[in-house]
Design a protein around this motif. Structure first.
Motif, PDB file in Angstrom:
ATOM      1  N   ILE A   1       0.845  -1.186   0.000  1.00 26.88           N
ATOM      2  CA  ILE A   1       0.000   0.000   0.000  1.00 26.88           C
ATOM      3  C   ILE A   1       0.881   1.236   0.000  1.00 26.88           C
ATOM      4  O   ILE A   1       2.087   1.158   0.262  1.00 26.88           O
TER       5      ILE A   1
ATOM      6  N   MET B   1      -2.767   3.960  10.901  1.00 30.24           N
ATOM      7  CA  MET B   1      -2.854   2.612  10.346  1.00 30.24           C
ATOM      8  C   MET B   1      -2.677   1.575  11.444  1.00 30.24           C
ATOM      9  O   MET B   1      -1.823   1.716  12.316  1.00 30.24           O
TER      10      MET B   1
ATOM     11  N   TYR C   1      -2.099  -2.551  11.573  1.00 34.68           N
ATOM     12  CA  TYR C   1      -1.835  -3.780  10.829  1.00 34.68           C
ATOM     13  C   TYR C   1      -2.394  -4.946  11.647  1.00 34.68           C
ATOM     14  O   TYR C   1      -1.955  -5.198  12.775  1.00 34.68           O
TER      15      TYR C   1
ATOM     16  N   GLN D   1      -5.382  -2.542   8.017  1.00 31.09           N
ATOM     17  CA  GLN D   1      -4.737  -3.215   6.902  1.00 31.09           C
ATOM     18  C   GLN D   1      -4.384  -4.646   7.318  1.00 31.09           C
ATOM     19  O   GLN D   1      -3.716  -4.848   8.333  1.00 31.09           O
TER      20      GLN D   1
END
Length: 563
Positions: free
Chosen positions: A350, A360, A362, A555
Motif C-alpha cells: 500500500i 494505520m 496492521y 490493513q
C-alpha cells in the motif's frame, strides 16, 4: 542457550536449547523449551490451616489431650494483648525507622593482559570458595548468520558443544566433565558467541584444555547437527502459538525491515540445508583469539592463573585461510520515522499514509482469539544518544505499579491487566520504542495509550513521580555488584562492545542528575504516538470492525510462512 536468530534479543523466535544430556535428565523441561511454553507442574493441594485445638479434635483421645495441652502453653495462642493480638507481640522490639547507608560501590580490582595471539584476558580473584567460573566472548552472534542460513550462529554453537572435540567426542567430553563436577556450555546471543564454564579450582587447567579443543578441533558430527535441526524445526513450527510473540515479531519486521539482521527469523529450508561444512566455516570465520575476550573469577592467584591461560590457550590461532584481522560485527542503520512508515506500508503493498490520514493498524487474523495482542512502536535511540538517561527515567515513570500507564490504562479504565512501554538502546545501532498489552478492547486501548504518550510530551512529571522513578533506577544499582561473577561478566561485555569500564557509574550519575524538564523535552523529541506502527493480533471478524469504527485504517497483515 539462545537457539534462533531473532529480531531483537528477546524476540519470541529466540529460544533456549538444552544439550542432549540435559534432555535426558529433564524431559519435562525439554518439552517446555521445545514448544516455547512455560511447563506447568502439578503440585499437591495445600493443606488447610487449622488452630491447634481444631487439630486436636481430629486426633485420637490421648493425642488430643497432649495437643490441647501444648496449645495452652503456646504463647502465640493467647489473645490477651492489645487489639486481640497474642500477648507475645507486645514483647517484640519496634521496627527500625532508619537504616545505614549502603557501602560505596567501586570498580573491582582486575588483572588484565593481552596475550601474543591477541586474546584479551581478565582475571578477578575471589577466595570465598574453591571454585572457578569463566566466560569466553567472541563477536558475531546471531547477526553474523548469512541471509540464506538465518540461525547458523546459534546452531553452530549448539552442535560445537554437543559434538565435543576430535580428542574428546561428545560422550567422552560429557563424561569427563561430569567426573570433574564441571560444566562447559556454548550459546550464541544477538551480538556474540559465548562459552561459559565452571569447575573446582584444581581442575582449571583441564577444563581450559577441553575448551581449547572445542575452539580449535570441534568434531561437529552429522548426528548432532541432525538432532539440533530437528529441535529448531519443531520450534519454528510452533513460533505462532503465542499471539504476543507474533505481534512483536511482525512489529520488528515492519520497523527494521523484513530482511534486517535485527528482524529476520529462521526458515525451515534454511535450517534443513545446513551441513557440517557450513558450521565449520562459520566457526573458522568468527572464533579466533584476536577477537575474543576471556574472563575468569574465583579461587586463584592472578599471576599463576595467567600463566595457566598462556600455556593452554596461548597457541590458539586463527584458522587457516582467514584474514589477518577479525571480522567486524555486522550492524545496520535504522531510518527515521518517515522512512520506516513508508517501508512498512510498502511491505504490505500500500502507499504511505499522509500526515492527516487515520492511523494505520496492521491486523493479523487469529480466528477464535478472545482478546487482542497489541504492539506499537517507532524508531528509538542508541546508547550514545544524550537523551537515553532522560528516556530511561521517563520509562520508569510509565511502568510498574504506580506508573502512569498502569494507573491510567489498568486501574482507572480496566483496558489491560498488564501494559508496558520501554526504549531499547543498543550500542551500535538505533533501537526501538515499543509498548504492548493484551486487551479485549484494542481500539480504545490504542486511543488511550496514544493519549498517555501524547501527554508526557507536554507535561513534565511531578517532582514526586520524578524522585520515585530515579530512585527505582538508582536503587537497583547495587545489584550490579551482587556477585564477583556478575561484575566480571559486565566487564567482559563492556570490552566486547567498546564501552568504558566506568560506564555503569557514569550512567548512575547521569540518571541522578535528570530533571523534569529534560524528561519532557526528550519525550517531545522521541515520541510520536499518532504516527507509530501498530500491530494487532486477534480475531479479525470480531475486532476488525471495532478498530474501523474507532477511526483507524485497518490493513490485513499476513506473516510470511516459515518455509
Amino acid at each position: 542457550m539462545q537457539l534462533l536468530d531473532a529480531a531483537a534479543p528477546s524476540q519470541a523466535a529466540a529460544a533456549s536449547m538444552p544439550t542432549e544430556r540435559q534432555q535426558q535428565q529433564h524431559p519435562a523441561a525439554q518439552q517446555g523449551l521445545t514448544h516455547g511454553h512455560m511447563q506447568l507442574l502439578q503440585l499437591p493441594s495445600a493443606p488447610s490451616l487449622t488452630t491447634p485445638n481444631e487439630a486436636a479434635a481430629k486426633l485420637p483421645a490421648a493425642a488430643a489431650v497432649a495437643a490441647t495441652a501444648a496449645a495452652d502453653l503456646d504463647p502465640l495462642s493467647s489473645t490477651s494483648g492489645p487489639g486481640g493480638l497474642p500477648a507475645v507481640y507486645g514483647q517484640l522490639p519496634p521496627l527500625p525507622s532508619s537504616f545505614p547507608d549502603l557501602p560505596k560501590q567501586q570498580q573491582p580490582l582486575l588483572y588484565q593482559e593481552v596475550l601474543p595471539n591477541g586474546l584479551r584476558v581478565t582475571l578477578l580473584e575471589d577466595r570465598e570458595v574453591p571454585l572457578i567460573r569463566g566466560s569466553l566472548l567472541m563477536p558475531g552472534g546471531q547477526v553474523s548468520s548469512p541471509p540464506e542460513h538465518v540461525g547458523l550462529a546459534s546452531i553452530a554453537a549448539a552442535v560445537q558443544r554437543a559434538g565435543g572435540s576430535r580428542a574428546h567426542p561428545a560422550d567422552q567430553m560429557d563424561e569427563r566433565l561430569e567426573d570433574l563436577a564441571a560444566s562447559l556450555e556454548a550459546s550464541a546471543g544477538q551480538q556474540s558467541t559465548t562459552f561459559d564454564f565452571q569447575c573446582m579450582s584444581g581442575d582449571t587447567r583441564e577444563v581450559l584444555g577441553l575448551l581449547g579443543e572445542l575452539l580449535q578441533q570441534p568434531a561437529l558430527p552429522r548426528d548432532k547437527l541432525s538432532l539440533v535441526q530437528a529441535q529448531v524445526t519443531n520450534i519454528i513450527s510452533h513460533r505462532d502459538d503465542n499471539a504476543s510473540g507474533v505481534a512483536r515479531r511482525e512489529l520488528y519486521k515492519m520497523l527494521y525491515g523484513q530482511d534486517s539482521i535485527y528482524a529476520r527469523t529462521p526458515t525451515l529450508s534454511g535450517v534443513a540445508s545446513l551441513t557440517p561444512a557450513d558450521l565449520a566455516a562459520h566457526i573458522a570465520a568468527w572464533q579466533r583469539p584476536d577477537g575474543a575476550i576471556l574472563g575468569l573469577v574465583g579461587d586463584f592467584s592472578s599471576s599463576d592463573m595467567m600463566s595457566t591461560v598462556k600455556e593452554v590457550l596461548g597457541s590458539w590461532s586463527p584458522a587457516a585461510g582467514q584474514p589477518a584481522a577479525p571480522l567486524a560485527r555486522p550492524h545496520e542503520d535504522l531510518p527515521d520515522l518517515p522512512g520506516v512508515l513508508a517501508a512498512a506500508a510498502d511491505s504490505v503493498g500500500i502507499q504511505q499514509q499522509q500526515q492527516q490520514s487515520p492511523q494505520m493498524v496492521y491486523l493479523v487474523d487469529r480466528p477464535g482469539a478472545l482478546q487482542a495482542s497489541v504492539y506499537t512502536g517507532e524508531p528509538g535511540i542508541s546508547l550514545s544518544d544524550p537523551d537515553c538517561y532522560a528516556l530511561d527515567v521517563l520509562a520508569s515513570t510509565l511502568n510498574g505499579f504506580g506508573g502512569t500507564l498502569f494507573d491510567e490504562l489498568r486501574t482507572r479504565q480496566g483496558l489491560a491487566y498488564s501494559v508496558a512501554a520501554n526504549w531499547d538502546s543498543p550500542v551500535d545501532h538505533r533501537g526501538l520504542f515499543e509498548a504492548a498489552a493484551e486487551t479485549v478492547q484494542p481500539a480504545k486501548f490504542i486511543q488511550e495509550l496514544s493519549g498517555v504518550l501524547a501527554s508526557v510530551r507536554v507535561e513534565p512529571p511531578t517532582q514526586q513521580a520524578l524522585d520515585k522513578a530515579r530512585a527505582g533506577l538508582l536503587n537497583s544499582f547495587v545489584f550490579n555488584f551482587a556477585s564477583s561473577y556478575s561484575q566480571l561478566q559486565r566487564t567482559l561485555v563492556y570490552q566486547l562492545l567498546g564501552l568504558p569500564q566506568d560506564f555503569l557509574f557514569t550512567y548512575r550519575d547521569r540518571v541522578e542528575a535528570v530533571t523534569a524538564e529534560q524528561v519532557v523535552e526528550a519525550a517531545a523529541r522521541h515520541l510520536h504516538p499518532q504516527q507509530q506502527v501498530v500491530v494487532v493480533v486477534s480475531d479479525a471478524a470480531v475486532f476488525g470492525p471495532q478498530l474501523t469504527e474507532a477511526g483507524f485504517e485497518v490493513q490485513a497483515l499476513r506473516p510470511a510462512p516459515a518455509e
